[in-house]
Motif scaffolding. Structure first.
Motif, PDB file in Angstrom:
ATOM      1  N   ASP A 194       0.828  -1.212   0.000  1.00  0.00           N
ATOM      2  CA  ASP A 194       0.000   0.000   0.000  1.00  0.00           C
ATOM      3  C   ASP A 194       0.860   1.259   0.000  1.00  0.00           C
ATOM      4  OD1 ASP A 194      -2.182  -1.648   0.104  1.00  0.00           O
ATOM      5  OD2 ASP A 194      -2.745  -1.150   2.166  1.00  0.00           O
ATOM      6  N   HIS A 195       2.142   1.105   0.314  1.00  0.00           N
ATOM      7  CA  HIS A 195       3.074   2.234   0.391  1.00  0.00           C
ATOM      8  C   HIS A 195       4.208   2.080  -0.619  1.00  0.00           C
ATOM      9  CE1 HIS A 195       1.290   3.676   4.154  1.00  0.00           C
ATOM     10  NE2 HIS A 195       1.153   2.392   4.439  1.00  0.00           N
ATOM     11  N   ALA A 196       4.007   1.234  -1.625  1.00  0.00           N
ATOM     12  CA  ALA A 196       5.085   0.914  -2.561  1.00  0.00           C
ATOM     13  C   ALA A 196       5.680   2.155  -3.214  1.00  0.00           C
ATOM     14  CB  ALA A 196       4.603  -0.069  -3.616  1.00  0.00           C
ATOM     15  N   ASP A 197       4.851   3.135  -3.541  1.00  0.00           N
ATOM     16  CA  ASP A 197       5.382   4.336  -4.184  1.00  0.00           C
ATOM     17  C   ASP A 197       6.376   5.055  -3.280  1.00  0.00           C
ATOM     18  OD1 ASP A 197       3.772   3.812  -6.341  1.00  0.00           O
ATOM     19  OD2 ASP A 197       2.262   5.315  -5.839  1.00  0.00           O
ATOM     20  N   ASP A 198       6.123   5.038  -1.979  1.00  0.00           N
ATOM     21  CA  ASP A 198       6.998   5.730  -1.039  1.00  0.00           C
ATOM     22  C   ASP A 198       8.231   4.928  -0.659  1.00  0.00           C
ATOM     23  OD1 ASP A 198       5.210   7.875  -0.906  1.00  0.00           O
ATOM     24  OD2 ASP A 198       4.081   6.949   0.717  1.00  0.00           O
ATOM     25  N   PHE A 199       8.109   3.596  -0.597  1.00  0.00           N
ATOM     26  CA  PHE A 199       9.162   2.790   0.007  1.00  0.00           C
ATOM     27  C   PHE A 199       9.851   1.791  -0.915  1.00  0.00           C
ATOM     28  CE2 PHE A 199       6.396   3.458   3.915  1.00  0.00           C
ATOM     29  CZ  PHE A 199       7.106   4.586   4.308  1.00  0.00           C
ATOM     30  N   ALA A 200       9.368   1.608  -2.129  1.00  0.00           N
ATOM     31  CA  ALA A 200       9.965   0.610  -3.020  1.00  0.00           C
ATOM     32  C   ALA A 200      11.445   0.881  -3.245  1.00  0.00           C
ATOM     33  CB  ALA A 200       9.212   0.567  -4.345  1.00  0.00           C
ATOM     34  N   ALA A 201      11.819   2.127  -3.414  1.00  0.00           N
ATOM     35  CA  ALA A 201      13.226   2.462  -3.657  1.00  0.00           C
ATOM     36  C   ALA A 201      14.098   2.078  -2.468  1.00  0.00           C
ATOM     37  CB  ALA A 201      13.369   3.944  -3.962  1.00  0.00           C
ATOM     38  N   ALA A 202      13.591   2.283  -1.257  1.00  0.00           N
ATOM     39  CA  ALA A 202      14.379   1.946  -0.066  1.00  0.00           C
ATOM     40  C   ALA A 202      14.656   0.451   0.013  1.00  0.00           C
ATOM     41  CB  ALA A 202      13.645   2.417   1.190  1.00  0.00           C
ATOM     42  N   PHE A 203      13.716  -0.373  -0.475  1.00  0.00           N
ATOM     43  CA  PHE A 203      13.841  -1.830  -0.365  1.00  0.00           C
ATOM     44  C   PHE A 203      14.361  -2.485  -1.640  1.00  0.00           C
ATOM     45  CE2 PHE A 203      11.451  -1.032   3.397  1.00  0.00           C
ATOM     46  CZ  PHE A 203      11.722  -2.096   4.240  1.00  0.00           C
ATOM     47  N   LYS A 204      14.796  -1.703  -2.617  1.00  0.00           N
ATOM     48  CA  LYS A 204      15.173  -2.269  -3.915  1.00  0.00           C
ATOM     49  C   LYS A 204      16.308  -3.292  -3.825  1.00  0.00           C
ATOM     50  CE  LYS A 204      18.250   1.455  -5.590  1.00  0.00           C
ATOM     51  NZ  LYS A 204      19.088   1.355  -4.454  1.00  0.00           N
ATOM     52  N   ASP A 205      17.216  -3.159  -2.859  1.00  0.00           N
ATOM     53  CA  ASP A 205      18.339  -4.095  -2.731  1.00  0.00           C
ATOM     54  C   ASP A 205      18.089  -5.189  -1.698  1.00  0.00           C
ATOM     55  OD1 ASP A 205      19.827  -2.722  -4.677  1.00  0.00           O
ATOM     56  OD2 ASP A 205      20.618  -1.321  -3.181  1.00  0.00           O
ATOM     57  N   HIS A 253      13.067   8.865   2.419  1.00  0.00           N
ATOM     58  CA  HIS A 253      13.300  10.303   2.473  1.00  0.00           C
ATOM     59  C   HIS A 253      11.971  11.022   2.253  1.00  0.00           C
ATOM     60  CE1 HIS A 253      17.583   9.458   2.374  1.00  0.00           C
ATOM     61  NE2 HIS A 253      17.282   8.552   1.469  1.00  0.00           N
ATOM     62  N   PHE A 254      11.622  11.851   3.226  1.00  0.00           N
ATOM     63  CA  PHE A 254      10.385  12.624   3.155  1.00  0.00           C
ATOM     64  C   PHE A 254      10.677  14.058   3.552  1.00  0.00           C
ATOM     65  CE2 PHE A 254       8.793   8.325   3.811  1.00  0.00           C
ATOM     66  CZ  PHE A 254       7.843   8.245   2.802  1.00  0.00           C
ATOM     67  N   SER A 255       9.863  14.947   3.042  1.00  0.00           N
ATOM     68  CA  SER A 255      10.007  16.358   3.385  1.00  0.00           C
ATOM     69  C   SER A 255       8.810  16.810   4.194  1.00  0.00           C
ATOM     70  CB  SER A 255      10.103  17.204   2.113  1.00  0.00           C
ATOM     71  OG  SER A 255      11.280  16.899   1.416  1.00  0.00           O
ATOM     72  N   TRP A 256       9.089  17.610   5.210  1.00  0.00           N
ATOM     73  CA  TRP A 256       8.040  18.287   5.957  1.00  0.00           C
ATOM     74  C   TRP A 256       8.646  19.551   6.558  1.00  0.00           C
ATOM     75  CZ3 TRP A 256       9.632  13.415   7.962  1.00  0.00           C
ATOM     76  CH2 TRP A 256      10.310  13.451   9.185  1.00  0.00           C
ATOM     77  N   LYS A 257       7.760  20.417   7.011  1.00  0.00           N
ATOM     78  CA  LYS A 257       8.197  21.673   7.614  1.00  0.00           C
ATOM     79  C   LYS A 257       8.387  21.446   9.101  1.00  0.00           C
ATOM     80  CE  LYS A 257       5.320  25.088   7.837  1.00  0.00           C
ATOM     81  NZ  LYS A 257       4.766  26.278   8.430  1.00  0.00           N
ATOM     82  N   ASP A 258       9.593  21.752   9.585  1.00  0.00           N
ATOM     83  CA  ASP A 258       9.865  21.677  11.021  1.00  0.00           C
ATOM     84  C   ASP A 258       9.220  22.866  11.726  1.00  0.00           C
ATOM     85  OD1 ASP A 258      11.355  19.385  10.789  1.00  0.00           O
ATOM     86  OD2 ASP A 258      13.287  20.327  11.179  1.00  0.00           O
ATOM     87  N   VAL A 259       8.880  22.658  12.983  1.00  0.00           N
ATOM     88  CA  VAL A 259       8.360  23.743  13.814  1.00  0.00           C
ATOM     89  C   VAL A 259       9.362  24.896  13.783  1.00  0.00           C
ATOM     90  CG1 VAL A 259       7.782  24.398  16.181  1.00  0.00           C
ATOM     91  CG2 VAL A 259       7.093  22.150  15.306  1.00  0.00           C
ATOM     92  N   GLY A 260       8.882  26.094  13.485  1.00  0.00           N
ATOM     93  CA  GLY A 260       9.737  27.265  13.442  1.00  0.00           C
ATOM     94  C   GLY A 260      10.353  27.554  12.087  1.00  0.00           C
ATOM     95  N   SER A 312      15.714  12.045   6.516  1.00  0.00           N
ATOM     96  CA  SER A 312      15.974  10.625   6.289  1.00  0.00           C
ATOM     97  C   SER A 312      15.349   9.831   7.421  1.00  0.00           C
ATOM     98  CB  SER A 312      17.477  10.348   6.251  1.00  0.00           C
ATOM     99  OG  SER A 312      18.057  11.009   5.154  1.00  0.00           O
ATOM    100  N   LEU A 313      14.752   8.700   7.059  1.00  0.00           N
ATOM    101  CA  LEU A 313      14.139   7.814   8.049  1.00  0.00           C
ATOM    102  C   LEU A 313      14.737   6.428   7.907  1.00  0.00           C
ATOM    103  CD1 LEU A 313      11.694   9.900   6.948  1.00  0.00           C
ATOM    104  CD2 LEU A 313      10.546   8.765   8.815  1.00  0.00           C
ATOM    105  N   GLN A 314      15.202   5.878   9.002  1.00  0.00           N
ATOM    106  CA  GLN A 314      15.832   4.559   9.053  1.00  0.00           C
ATOM    107  C   GLN A 314      14.778   3.471   9.207  1.00  0.00           C
ATOM    108  OE1 GLN A 314      19.239   3.295   9.046  1.00  0.00           O
ATOM    109  NE2 GLN A 314      17.958   1.477   8.814  1.00  0.00           N
ATOM    110  N   PHE A 315      14.834   2.450   8.345  1.00  0.00           N
ATOM    111  CA  PHE A 315      13.937   1.316   8.487  1.00  0.00           C
ATOM    112  C   PHE A 315      14.482   0.305   9.492  1.00  0.00           C
ATOM    113  CE2 PHE A 315      11.594   2.520   4.709  1.00  0.00           C
ATOM    114  CZ  PHE A 315      10.321   2.096   5.046  1.00  0.00           C
TER     115      PHE A 315
END
Length: 194
Positions: free
Chosen positions: A76-87, A171-178, A186-189
């Motif tokens: 259900d999240h393949a678009d977001d995570f497929a690249a991270a799991f490619k290897d 890798h995701f982008s969001w606005k940090d507080v401030g 970067s997010l570690q699996f």
């Protein structure tokens, strides 16, 4: 304190998504996420949990949802995570993604973290998943917003059998507080076999 947990799927899950969105905005505002979120973005993000394999584990104080944990098949999240799991050798269809666990601070320390993982892992096994995975944001140890008394959850995750997957990051982008603009994080699996 009379806290209960309920596993929500289908219509019950959909009915709880606005509560999950509000909890995400409130809880992820703190370290280490520092997320400056809004309800419109959250509603769009949570659409992934309207799939047949999705689950929300809700923690309730009476009838009020004070915590929630989400999960869905990794496909259900393949678009977001497929690249991270490619290897990786594990097929995405064998992995259940344990997404967020959000709990209001005053309810922490009562075993709800374990209840959240137990329920999601049970759900994953019922769906035939062979692995559970999640990701956590990576922040520099010397980040100026890091609280002096911050304790990472690595020990808790390791006791549950999870281990970081070397080189498997999202890798995701969001606005940090401030901040005024979004920046990439970067997010570690982490993963364990069921």
């Amino acid at each position: 304190m009379s806290i209960t947990t309920r596993v929500l799927t289908g219509e019950a899950l959909e009915a709880a998504l606005d509560d999950v969105a509000r909890l995400r905005i409130a809880v992820f505002r703190a370290w280490p996420y520092l997320y400056d979120g809004d309800l419109d973005y959250e509603r769009n993000y949570l659409r992934a949990y309207q799939s047949p394999g999705a689950v929300v584990v809700a923690a309730l104080d009476g009838t009020r949802i004070i915590g929630a944990s989400t999960g869905a098949p990794m496909t259900d999240h393949a678009d977001d995570f497929a690249a991270a799991f490619k290897d990786r050798t594990e097929p995405l269809e064998d992995i259940f993604y344990c997404a967020e666990s959000v709990l209001l601070p005053e309810y922490r320390g009562h075993g709800l973290g374990h209840a959240f993982f137990d329920a999601r892992e049970d759900h994953a096994q019922r769906l035939g998943a062979r692995y559970c995975a999640f990701c956590s944001v990576m922040r520099p140890v010397d980040h100026p917003a890091r609280p002096v008394d911050y304790r990472p959850l690595d020990g808790f995750w390791r006791k549950r059998g999870y281990a970081p997957l070397p080189g498997v990051t999202a890798h995701f982008s969001w606005k940090d507080v401030g901040d005024s603009v979004q920046t990439e994080k970067s997010l570690q699996f982490w993963m364990r076999q069921l």
